[in-house]
Design an enzyme around this catalytic site. Structure first.
Site, mmCIF file in Angstrom:
data_model
loop_
_atom_site.group_PDB
_atom_site.id
_atom_site.type_symbol
_atom_site.label_atom_id
_atom_site.label_comp_id
_atom_site.label_asym_id
_atom_site.label_seq_id
_atom_site.Cartn_x
_atom_site.Cartn_y
_atom_site.Cartn_z
ATOM 1 N N HIS A 76 0.925 -1.231 0.063
ATOM 2 C CA HIS A 76 0.056 0.112 -0.019
ATOM 3 C C HIS A 76 0.836 1.240 0.068
ATOM 4 C CE1 HIS A 76 -4.208 -1.552 1.136
ATOM 5 N NE2 HIS A 76 -3.492 -2.775 0.778
ATOM 6 N N TYR A 205 -8.951 5.996 6.860
ATOM 7 C CA TYR A 205 -9.204 6.338 8.293
ATOM 8 C C TYR A 205 -10.138 7.679 8.174
ATOM 9 C CZ TYR A 205 -5.288 3.554 9.573
ATOM 10 O OH TYR A 205 -4.130 2.805 9.960
ATOM 11 N N PRO A 294 -4.326 0.912 18.478
ATOM 12 C CA PRO A 294 -4.142 0.431 17.206
ATOM 13 C C PRO A 294 -4.208 1.449 16.108
ATOM 14 C CG PRO A 294 -6.375 -0.209 18.070
ATOM 15 C CD PRO A 294 -5.733 0.350 19.013
ATOM 16 N N LYS A 298 0.987 0.295 14.609
ATOM 17 C CA LYS A 298 2.407 0.041 15.163
ATOM 18 C C LYS A 298 2.883 -1.318 15.834
ATOM 19 C CE LYS A 298 4.755 3.442 13.659
ATOM 20 N NZ LYS A 298 4.349 2.880 12.150
ATOM 21 N N TYR A 386 4.144 6.302 9.893
ATOM 22 C CA TYR A 386 3.370 5.267 9.587
ATOM 23 C C TYR A 386 3.850 4.164 8.976
ATOM 24 C CZ TYR A 386 -0.991 2.976 8.308
ATOM 25 O OH TYR A 386 -2.135 2.172 8.451
HETATM 26 C C1 PHB Z 1 -6.171 -3.903 10.645
HETATM 27 O O1 PHB Z 1 -6.258 -4.078 9.486
HETATM 28 O O2 PHB Z 1 -6.562 -4.504 11.469
HETATM 29 C C2 PHB Z 1 -5.678 -2.313 11.015
HETATM 30 C C3 PHB Z 1 -5.358 -1.723 10.205
HETATM 31 C C4 PHB Z 1 -4.724 -0.430 10.473
HETATM 32 C C5 PHB Z 1 -4.571 -0.071 11.702
HETATM 33 C C6 PHB Z 1 -5.132 -0.880 12.854
HETATM 34 C C7 PHB Z 1 -5.625 -2.058 12.580
HETATM 35 O O3 PHB Z 1 -4.423 1.189 12.176
#
Ligand code: PHB
Length: 393
Positions: A76, A205, A294, A298, A386
Site C-alpha cells: 500500500h 481512516y 491500534p 505500530k 506510518y
Molecule cells: C487492521 O487491518 O486490523 C488494522 C489496520 C490499520 C490499523 C489498525 C488495524 O491502524
C-alpha cells in the site's frame, strides 16, 4: 523430576517477536529454545493486526525465502484521511519513498513457524512459563509446565520475555506491578471481519461527527472494518444491519460493500510501557514490554524493532562477552517505543470523537486535520511515522 532443558537463550512466546529473535540468533550461531503456552494451530489462527512497515517487510524478505508477504500480502503506497466528508490521500511514496504492506499477522506467523520448524528450531508448544528462578543471576532458569502438567525447567544464559500483553515474564524484569507508565483512552473499536470484496483500494481512516471508522482489509474476499464505540459495549449487542448502518454513516462518500459478518470484537485502547525492559540476563520485547492503541498500526512493527536491537546485543554479549549493547538495550529501544507511543496517541486523538467533547474540541480537531493534510510537512510526518523509522538506530 522435572524435565530439564539447557540452552543459550530461552525465549518465552512464539509470536512474531520470539520467532524472529530465534532466527536472528541462529544466524549468529546462538542456539535457543522457544516455548509457548498455545498450540501451533492456535498461534496460526490468532487474528491480529495487519500492517507491516517497510523495514519489517525488508527484514522478513531477507530472513525468509518462503515468505508470502509479496504474493499474499499487498503493498500500500498510501492511506486516506477522511473528514467533513472529504478524502485526503497521504501519498507515502511521493512523500517519503516508502510503503507499508497489508499482510495479516496470522500469515506472518504461519510463514515464521514453517521457517523455524524447517531449520530445526527447538519449538515447544503447550508449555506454560510461570516464572523465573534467578538465584544464580548468570544462569536464569525458566520454570514452566507442559501440556500434561509436568514440570519443565530451562536453564539459559539469557531469558527473553516475548510473551505478549499478558506477559508472565514482565514481573521478573520490571517488578510485580510491571512498574509501567499507563494511559487509558475513552475509546474502543468495534471490529468486524466479513466476507465481502474490498470497498476501497487503500485504507480509509475516517473522522466523522458520529465517531471514527477504519476501513481495512484482510484479503480480496475478507474485509476488516472498525468503528469507534464505547469501551463498555457488548460485541454481541448490535444486529448486522445496525453494524452496517453505523459503519456506512461514518464513511460518507464511499458505498461500503457488505457481506456476512463472521467475527466481531470490541478492542479497548491502552498505552503502556513497562518500567524496565531488562534486568540482568532477562529482557522483554514486543507486547510484553509495551502496548499502543491500534490507530497507528505500530504493534507488531515495534516488536520487530525491539528484536533487531536485542539480537545484536545478545550476539555481542554471548559471542564476544561484550555487555555494552545489552546495557543500553532498554534506553535505545525506548527511544523508538516513545516515538511510536506518541504517533499512536496523536493519530488516536486526531481521529476519534471525544465522548464529552464540545464545539471547541470538534472545531480544533478539524483544524488539526487540516494542518496535516494541507501541509506537505504535515503529510510527510504522518507518512514517515506510518511507514516506519529506520530499524536499529
Ligand atoms: C487492521 O487491518 O486490523 C488494522 C489496520 C490499520 C490499523 C489498525 C488495524 O491502524
Amino acid at each position: 523430576m522435572p524435565q530439564s532443558i539447557r540452552t543459550r537463550v530461552a525465549i518465552v512466546g512464539a509470536g512474531p517477536a520470539g520467532l524472529i529473535l530465534s532466527h536472528l540468533l541462529a544466524e549468529e550461531g546462538i542456539e535457543s529454545v522457544v516455548i509457548d503456552r498455545r498450540t501451533r494451530a492456535e498461534i496460526e489462527s490468532t487474528i491480529r493486526a495487519g500492517i507491516l512497515e517497510q523495514g519489517t517487510v525488508e527484514l522478513l524478505t531477507r530472513i525468509d525465502p518462503g515468505t508470502r508477504v509479496q504474493t499474499v500480502g499487498e503493498r500500500h503506497d498510501g492511506i486516506e484521511l477522511r473528514f467533513q466528508g472529504e478524502g485526503h490521500r497521504i501519498d507515502f511514496q511521493a512523500l517519503v519513498g516508502r510503503s507499508v504492506w497489508l499482510y495479516p499477522q496470522h500469515e506472518v506467523l504461519t510463514d515464521l513457524l514453517a521457517l523455524r520448524a524447517g531449520a530445526g528450531q527447538d519449538l515447544r508448544f503447550g508449555v506454560t512459563a510461570s516464572g523465573i528462578d534467578d538465584t544464580d543471576p548468570d544462569q536464569p532458569r525458566v520454570i514452566a509446565t507442559d501440556s500434561q502438567g509436568d514440570n519443565v525447567v530451562i536453564d539459559a544464559d539469557f531469558v527473553v520475555g516475548a510473551d505478549g500483553s499478558r506477559s508472565v515474564m514482565r514481573s521478573a524484569v520490571a517488578g510485580a506491578s510491571g512498574n509501567g507508565v499507563f494511559r487509558e483512552y475513552p475509546f474502543a473499536w468495534f471490529g468486524i471481519l466479513c466476507d465481502a470484496p474490498p470497498s476501497s483500494d487503500e485504507l480509509i481512516y475516517s473522522n466523522s461527527d458520529d465517531g471514527f471508522a477504519l476501513i481495512s482489509q484482510r484479503s480480496p474476499q475478507v474485509q476488516r472494518m472498525y468503528f469507534q464505540c464505547d469501551p463498555g459495549m457488548d460485541a454481541q449487542a448490535p444486529s448486522e444491519a445496525e453494524i452496517w448502518a453505523t459503519l456506512q454513516a461514518r464513511v460518507p462518500g464511499t458505498s461500503l460493500k457488505r457481506g456476512p459478518v463472521f467475527q466481531r470484537d470490541v478492542l479497548s485502547f491502552r498505552s503502556f510501557v513497562a518500567g524496565e525492559l531488562r534486568r540482568g540476563r532477562l529482557a522483554l520485547v514486543g507486547d510484553a514490554a509495551h502496548t499502543v492503541p491500534p490507530t497507528g498500526a505500530k504493534g507488531m512493527n515495534l516488536a520487530v524493532a525491539d528484536v533487531v536491537l536485542l539480537a545484536r546485543a545478545l550476539h555481542a554479549l554471548l559471542r564476544e562477552d561484550d555487555s555494552r549493547l545489552i546495557d543500553t538495550y532498554s534506553e535505545r529501544a525506548l527511544r523508538r517505543i516513545w516515538k511510536a507511543q506518541h504517533f499512536s496517541w496523536w493519530m488516536t486523538g486526531m481521529l476519534h470523537t471525544p465522548p464529552r467533547g464540545d464545539d471547541f474540541d470538534r472545531r480544533r480537531q478539524i483544524g488539526e486535520l487540516r494542518s496535516v493534510v494541507e501541509s506537505e510537512a504535515g503529510r510527510a510526518y504522518l507518512a514517515e511515522a506510518y511507514t516506519g523509522w529506520p530499524l536499529d538506530v
